[in-house]
Write an enzyme that holds these catalytic residues in place. Sequence first.
Site, mmCIF file in Angstrom:
data_model
loop_
_atom_site.group_PDB
_atom_site.id
_atom_site.type_symbol
_atom_site.label_atom_id
_atom_site.label_comp_id
_atom_site.label_asym_id
_atom_site.label_seq_id
_atom_site.Cartn_x
_atom_site.Cartn_y
_atom_site.Cartn_z
ATOM 1 N N CYS A 121 -34.254 20.615 138.363
ATOM 2 C CA CYS A 121 -35.649 20.820 137.925
ATOM 3 C C CYS A 121 -35.742 21.428 136.527
ATOM 4 O O CYS A 121 -36.792 21.346 135.887
ATOM 5 C CB CYS A 121 -36.396 21.693 138.919
ATOM 6 S SG CYS A 121 -36.460 20.979 140.569
ATOM 7 N N HIS A 173 -42.857 24.526 135.212
ATOM 8 C CA HIS A 173 -42.364 23.511 136.152
ATOM 9 C C HIS A 173 -43.303 23.493 137.358
ATOM 10 O O HIS A 173 -43.654 24.545 137.891
ATOM 11 C CB HIS A 173 -40.942 23.875 136.579
ATOM 12 C CG HIS A 173 -40.432 23.070 137.726
ATOM 13 N ND1 HIS A 173 -40.566 21.702 137.774
ATOM 14 C CD2 HIS A 173 -39.804 23.428 138.870
ATOM 15 C CE1 HIS A 173 -40.032 21.263 138.901
ATOM 16 N NE2 HIS A 173 -39.571 22.291 139.589
ATOM 17 N N ASN A 227 -43.714 18.102 143.426
ATOM 18 C CA ASN A 227 -42.612 18.533 142.567
ATOM 19 C C ASN A 227 -41.814 17.299 142.149
ATOM 20 O O ASN A 227 -41.134 16.685 142.976
ATOM 21 C CB ASN A 227 -41.728 19.516 143.346
ATOM 22 C CG ASN A 227 -40.578 20.068 142.516
ATOM 23 O OD1 ASN A 227 -40.293 19.564 141.423
ATOM 24 N ND2 ASN A 227 -39.920 21.087 143.017
HETATM 25 N N1 ACO Z 1 -45.472 21.923 158.022
HETATM 26 C C1 ACO Z 1 -45.668 22.844 158.971
HETATM 27 N N2 ACO Z 1 -44.812 23.852 159.172
HETATM 28 C C2 ACO Z 1 -43.735 23.930 158.384
HETATM 29 C C3 ACO Z 1 -43.468 22.980 157.382
HETATM 30 C C4 ACO Z 1 -44.398 21.947 157.211
HETATM 31 N N3 ACO Z 1 -44.256 20.983 156.275
HETATM 32 N N4 ACO Z 1 -42.323 23.312 156.760
HETATM 33 C C5 ACO Z 1 -41.872 24.414 157.349
HETATM 34 N N5 ACO Z 1 -42.732 24.792 158.332
HETATM 35 C C6 ACO Z 1 -42.626 25.917 159.241
HETATM 36 C C7 ACO Z 1 -41.200 26.402 159.432
HETATM 37 O O1 ACO Z 1 -40.530 25.610 160.378
HETATM 38 C C8 ACO Z 1 -41.431 27.798 159.922
HETATM 39 O O2 ACO Z 1 -41.768 27.756 161.271
HETATM 40 P P1 ACO Z 1 -41.185 28.874 162.282
HETATM 41 O O3 ACO Z 1 -41.750 30.158 161.783
HETATM 42 O O4 ACO Z 1 -41.710 28.415 163.584
HETATM 43 O O5 ACO Z 1 -39.692 28.800 162.140
HETATM 44 C C9 ACO Z 1 -42.665 28.222 159.165
HETATM 45 O O6 ACO Z 1 -43.300 27.023 158.708
HETATM 46 C C10 ACO Z 1 -42.342 29.093 157.983
HETATM 47 O O7 ACO Z 1 -41.284 28.469 157.278
HETATM 48 P P2 ACO Z 1 -40.744 29.050 155.956
HETATM 49 O O8 ACO Z 1 -39.687 28.160 155.399
HETATM 50 O O9 ACO Z 1 -40.408 30.487 156.166
HETATM 51 O O10 ACO Z 1 -42.064 28.925 155.100
HETATM 52 P P3 ACO Z 1 -42.411 29.550 153.745
HETATM 53 O O11 ACO Z 1 -43.617 30.367 153.867
HETATM 54 O O12 ACO Z 1 -41.220 30.156 153.076
HETATM 55 O O13 ACO Z 1 -42.811 28.248 152.912
HETATM 56 C C11 ACO Z 1 -41.850 26.802 151.267
HETATM 57 C C12 ACO Z 1 -41.864 27.206 152.740
HETATM 58 C C13 ACO Z 1 -43.180 26.179 150.901
HETATM 59 C C14 ACO Z 1 -40.743 25.789 151.057
HETATM 60 C C15 ACO Z 1 -41.607 28.068 150.438
HETATM 61 O O14 ACO Z 1 -40.461 28.747 150.869
HETATM 62 C C16 ACO Z 1 -41.496 27.790 149.004
HETATM 63 O O15 ACO Z 1 -42.475 27.530 148.344
HETATM 64 N N6 ACO Z 1 -40.281 27.874 148.437
HETATM 65 C C17 ACO Z 1 -40.076 27.584 147.064
HETATM 66 C C18 ACO Z 1 -39.266 26.437 147.040
HETATM 67 C C19 ACO Z 1 -39.736 25.373 146.128
HETATM 68 O O16 ACO Z 1 -40.867 25.198 145.743
HETATM 69 N N7 ACO Z 1 -38.772 24.607 145.813
HETATM 70 C C20 ACO Z 1 -38.958 23.489 145.016
HETATM 71 C C21 ACO Z 1 -37.642 23.020 144.568
HETATM 72 S S1 ACO Z 1 -36.917 24.209 143.594
HETATM 73 C C22 ACO Z 1 -37.810 24.242 142.300
HETATM 74 O O17 ACO Z 1 -38.300 23.241 141.863
HETATM 75 C C23 ACO Z 1 -37.983 25.571 141.760
#
Ligand code: ACO
Length: 323
Positions: free
Chosen positions: A113, A250, A280
């Site tokens: 990225c 980004h 993304n």
């Molecule tokens: N729909 C519904 N529920 C979901 C989904 C979905 N698409 N995806 C995950 N969940 C659930 C999980 O299974 C989990 O359930 P559980 O509590 O029963 O186990 C719950 O939601 C929470 O999951 P987390 O992974 O802890 O959710 P979080 O609040 O951290 O959000 C996310 C996930 C959006 C990926 C977040 O961590 C994030 O924004 N991370 C940054 C990563 C990013 O943007 N990366 C992009 C690539 S890297 C870059 O470009 C910088």
Amino acid sequence: MIRSVVRGVGHYLPERVVPNAWFTSFLDTSDEWIVSRSGIERRHFAAEGQTTSDLAIRAATAALTDAGLQADDIDAIIVATSTPDLTFPATATIVQAGLGMTRGFAFDVQAVCAGFIYGLANADALIVSGQARRVLVIGAETFSRIMNWEDRGTCVLFGDGAGALILERDEGTGTAADRGILATELQSDGRHREILQVSGGVSSSGTTGHLMMAGKEVFRHAVEKLAQATVDVMAKAGVTTDQIDRVVPHQANIRIITRTAQKLGVPMDRVVVTVADHGNTSAASIPLAMSVAHQRGELAPGDLVVTEAIGGGLAWGAVVLRW
Ligand code: ACO
């Protein structure tokens, strides 16, 4: 003092628009969850048979038109991508041929990225060192090809697209009043490579593999490292936050974008946001956002811009430029 000045910008998005509702037909997810966690409402996916170079060529053609230039006016092409058409040759050489460019040189950079930031820094180095007068820097991705469609934590976040910027050698005075790239900052830390990676590759599995991510950890690193890189690059350029007209981050996730802006003390009305419409798009996200902002009239000649990105590696960086 030699400066690398923006001469043209363009982008291309594949025709197929996929709304969040599409995922609910095969995954336990919802539009509400995706929007509230990421800010993403829709993304574009490449058609079957449409390659990364196809998207890149369209974006590059738009940038050439914007600049009023022909392909043979370009000395070098850098394509930032993690989803190349082939293991080799470089996607950049496929783009070079596709544009009908019969001179100069072309190569890819791979910093996931952060690839476009790395591409800009390399293009600036080529121009400042006298090796090229005009460099076409493209970010192009087909991340839909490396999704694990059973992993709801990742497959809802990414999209396909391409953006392109043409940098041209110009003479500046050596102050922050100059147009063009004023400072670059690149960093990586391979100790964190496992929190965001693809599960295959040529010399390991012999397969393409699928994207895997520890979302929470990536989030934590992203806000901290993007803010620090931005502070560092502004110090190098000799500018302060209040002088910045536009931040082009980004476009990974609206929560990363807003938290980073808060940490820097930049109001959101100065931040370019396209993540709702594009998802993304990895290395394509910054040039796509720049091109859309240019079309919307959010980027004007003379604007002081900071752009920053982080991705797998981890690799991250930031650039200060005067548009
Ligand atoms: N729909 C519904 N529920 C979901 C989904 C979905 N698409 N995806 C995950 N969940 C659930 C999980 O299974 C989990 O359930 P559980 O509590 O029963 O186990 C719950 O939601 C929470 O999951 P987390 O992974 O802890 O959710 P979080 O609040 O951290 O959000 C996310 C996930 C959006 C990926 C977040 O961590 C994030 O924004 N991370 C940054 C990563 C990013 O943007 N990366 C992009 C690539 S890297 C870059 O470009 C910088």
